[in-house]
Design a protein around this motif. Sequence first.
Motif, PDB file in Angstrom:
ATOM      1  N   ASP A 134    -100.878 -69.473  33.800  1.00 51.25           N
ATOM      2  CA  ASP A 134    -101.574 -70.740  34.021  1.00 51.25           C
ATOM      3  C   ASP A 134    -102.857 -70.569  34.810  1.00 51.25           C
ATOM      4  O   ASP A 134    -103.781 -71.378  34.680  1.00 51.25           O
ATOM      5  CB  ASP A 134    -100.659 -71.726  34.753  1.00 51.25           C
ATOM      6  CG  ASP A 134     -99.528 -72.225  33.865  1.00 51.25           C
ATOM      7  OD1 ASP A 134     -99.682 -72.177  32.633  1.00 51.25           O
ATOM      8  OD2 ASP A 134     -98.494 -72.664  34.404  1.00 51.25           O
ATOM      9  N   ARG A 135    -102.912 -69.540  35.643  1.00 54.40           N
ATOM     10  CA  ARG A 135    -104.070 -69.336  36.512  1.00 54.40           C
ATOM     11  C   ARG A 135    -104.629 -67.934  36.373  1.00 54.40           C
ATOM     12  O   ARG A 135    -103.896 -67.003  36.024  1.00 54.40           O
ATOM     13  CB  ARG A 135    -103.683 -69.600  37.979  1.00 54.40           C
ATOM     14  CG  ARG A 135    -103.466 -71.068  38.303  1.00 54.40           C
ATOM     15  CD  ARG A 135    -102.943 -71.248  39.711  1.00 54.40           C
ATOM     16  NE  ARG A 135    -101.545 -70.863  39.799  1.00 54.40           N
ATOM     17  CZ  ARG A 135    -100.540 -71.665  39.487  1.00 54.40           C
ATOM     18  NH1 ARG A 135    -100.776 -72.878  39.049  1.00 54.40           N
ATOM     19  NH2 ARG A 135     -99.291 -71.253  39.614  1.00 54.40           N
ATOM     20  N   GLU A 136    -105.902 -67.807  36.656  1.00 50.83           N
ATOM     21  CA  GLU A 136    -106.527 -66.486  36.630  1.00 50.83           C
ATOM     22  C   GLU A 136    -106.012 -65.656  37.802  1.00 50.83           C
ATOM     23  O   GLU A 136    -105.678 -66.178  38.867  1.00 50.83           O
ATOM     24  CB  GLU A 136    -108.050 -66.628  36.720  1.00 50.83           C
ATOM     25  CG  GLU A 136    -108.666 -67.398  35.561  1.00 50.83           C
ATOM     26  CD  GLU A 136    -110.169 -67.550  35.700  1.00 50.83           C
ATOM     27  OE1 GLU A 136    -110.778 -66.713  36.406  1.00 50.83           O
ATOM     28  OE2 GLU A 136    -110.743 -68.494  35.127  1.00 50.83           O
TER      29      GLU A 136
ATOM     30  N   GLN B 150     -96.250 -67.984  37.808  1.00 48.95           N
ATOM     31  CA  GLN B 150     -97.623 -68.348  37.504  1.00 48.95           C
ATOM     32  C   GLN B 150     -97.762 -68.792  36.039  1.00 48.95           C
ATOM     33  O   GLN B 150     -98.850 -68.709  35.481  1.00 48.95           O
ATOM     34  CB  GLN B 150     -98.550 -67.164  37.775  1.00 48.95           C
ATOM     35  CG  GLN B 150     -98.553 -66.680  39.206  1.00 48.95           C
ATOM     36  CD  GLN B 150     -99.044 -67.737  40.188  1.00 48.95           C
ATOM     37  OE1 GLN B 150     -99.989 -68.469  39.885  1.00 48.95           O
ATOM     38  NE2 GLN B 150     -98.415 -67.842  41.340  1.00 48.95           N
TER      39      GLN B 150
END
Length: 312
Positions: free
Chosen positions: A198-200, A33
């Motif tokens: 990169d992402r929640e 991620q």
Amino acid sequence: MFSFRRPGQGRPLLWIAATATLSGCAGGVLDPQGPIGAGNRTILLNSLAVMLVIVIPTLVALLLFAWMFRASNHNARYDPEFTYSGRIELIVWSIPTLTILFLGGLIYYGSYHLDPRRPIASSRPPLDIQVVALDWKWLFLYPDQGIGTVNQLVIPAGVPVRFKLTSASVMNTFFVPQLGSMVYVMNGMQTEVNLQADREGDYLGLSAHFSGDGFSDMNFRLRAVSPDAFASWASSLQGGEVLNASAYRELARQSINVPSASFGHVQEGLFDAIVRQTLPPGPGPAETADGEPQVSPKALPAAQQPQPKVGG
């Protein structure tokens, strides 16, 4: 990376097989991620491809030779005086040489491009977080925000994070599998690693080095949130419990299965004092007379742990 596939109808079947295989790896190193985790996965898959180039032909050749030189094959050439073949020597030595060269290239990529101290390229400035491995819990300090947490790590998604790490007890490891780069931490020493989500989402963080009876519960949750949510979260902690030298000594006592906690104010220079051992290190796992590790008498159940308190 290397790819082994046939054009046409076989291609969808390979995608289905790959998807089914990787679906079982959710939450691990094959489900990255962040950029460092993605680089680690690339190295693993490329290394697998390089080694399969050796393993598959070897297995095929083994079966082929067994069939060609079976006892019932009277047409097989029998040469008991054979001692040397330049062509065979060339094949025998060229294949491992090429393998070493390919793997050496992968090692160079991992050592240089994925160097834990190498900053992550980004238009956003990195967030500094200081990490202390205790018996048996994780302490996270945010020097710019002046706050701290125990067994809970919150970072903004899409922002590089520069971790400075140490141990206040025995050797340990800091590892968030989906973000990559497991790093060892040692008492009296400081190391560094740069990671990014990169992402929640919520990601598992853990200790990957045995450090005593509380090792199995030495986990933490990493929450990646939006930058605005991170700023609001940091502001909400300010003004809460104080983590100074006195409170740190209480926190550093051995404890198992510790719930998450937070501090609204962290004494300036606390991390440096831990690294320089101005604050004494923890006792580490105790040992019985026969050398077996045991929990220190100071280690209490989580419900009975002394709470950090404001002190001088």
